[in-house]
Design an enzyme around this catalytic site. Structure first.
Site, PDB file in Angstrom:
ATOM      1  N   HIS A  68     -59.768 -29.504  28.574  1.00 41.44           N
ATOM      2  CA  HIS A  68     -59.116 -30.734  28.137  1.00 41.44           C
ATOM      3  C   HIS A  68     -57.667 -30.434  27.775  1.00 41.44           C
ATOM      4  O   HIS A  68     -57.342 -29.344  27.293  1.00 41.44           O
ATOM      5  CB  HIS A  68     -59.856 -31.315  26.926  1.00 41.44           C
ATOM      6  CG  HIS A  68     -61.302 -31.570  27.196  1.00 41.44           C
ATOM      7  ND1 HIS A  68     -61.727 -32.534  28.083  1.00 41.44           N
ATOM      8  CD2 HIS A  68     -62.421 -30.968  26.730  1.00 41.44           C
ATOM      9  CE1 HIS A  68     -63.040 -32.530  28.133  1.00 41.44           C
ATOM     10  NE2 HIS A  68     -63.493 -31.580  27.326  1.00 41.44           N
ATOM     11  N   ASP A  98     -69.102 -22.402  28.656  1.00 38.06           N
ATOM     12  CA  ASP A  98     -68.715 -23.489  29.540  1.00 38.06           C
ATOM     13  C   ASP A  98     -67.194 -23.409  29.693  1.00 38.06           C
ATOM     14  O   ASP A  98     -66.558 -22.501  29.173  1.00 38.06           O
ATOM     15  CB  ASP A  98     -69.155 -24.847  28.991  1.00 38.06           C
ATOM     16  CG  ASP A  98     -68.353 -25.289  27.773  1.00 38.06           C
ATOM     17  OD1 ASP A  98     -67.729 -24.437  27.119  1.00 38.06           O
ATOM     18  OD2 ASP A  98     -68.356 -26.482  27.472  1.00 38.06           O
TER      19      ASP A  98
END
Length: 165
Positions: free
Chosen positions: A29, A25
């Site tokens: 962040h 994935d």
């Protein structure tokens, strides 16, 4: 995956064909977000830019053949999800390709990151092979010769071949 026994089990599962696909994935962040207490920090890491680099390193270490890597990262996802015109180099298929220099060592540094979050857990890591170009739908969207920027607007919606019955 921190424990060596878990990493070893994943490689064994891949070797035994218990794992269908190699994928990651992308969780870009910010560093500040990741510094929150464990229960408040978002999960995941920014890894999509380096997934192929990591697998090529595994190939250089004898952990995976190029053929198996291509199958698990390209062919198998297209088969598993019935993605029309993707996953193979074939006439009539979309030209989604990557060009790799297999003998071009380089180091992950903040200056060569394409992640908008501006950091990578792999900073300082040395890779033996380098991605020199990425082609999406027949258009060059990245070239290590020109810049680290990904050229936008060249993606296309995936089409899925589904049985109607």
């Amino acid at each position: 995956i921190k424990a060596p026994r878990h990493r070893e089990a994943l490689w064994a599962g891949l070797s035994d064909d218990l794992l269908d696909i190699i994928a990651t994935d992308h969780a870009p962040h910010t560093w500040a977000e990741k510094q929150n207490p464990y229960t408040q920090a978002p999960s995941g890491l920014p890894l999509v830019q380096h997934a192929l680099d990591l697998m090529l390193d595994a190939h250089h270490k004898g952990q995976i053949s190029l053929e198996r890597m291509v199958h698990k990262m390209c062919h198998a996802p297209a088969i598993c999800f019935n993605i029309k015109g993707r996953g193979y180099i074939r006439e009539g298929y979309f030209a989604d390709l990557v060009v790799v220099d297999p003998k071009n060592p380089w180091r992950v540094e903040r200056s060569n990151l394409a992640y908008k979050c501006g950091w990578s857990p792999l900073e300082g890591m040395q890779f033996a092979s380098k991605v020199v170009a990425t082609i999406v739908n027949g258009k060059i969207v990245y070239s290590s010769e020109s810049s680290k920027e990904i050229l936008p607007g060249n993606g296309a919606r995936l089409l899925f071949e589904r049985d109607s019955g």
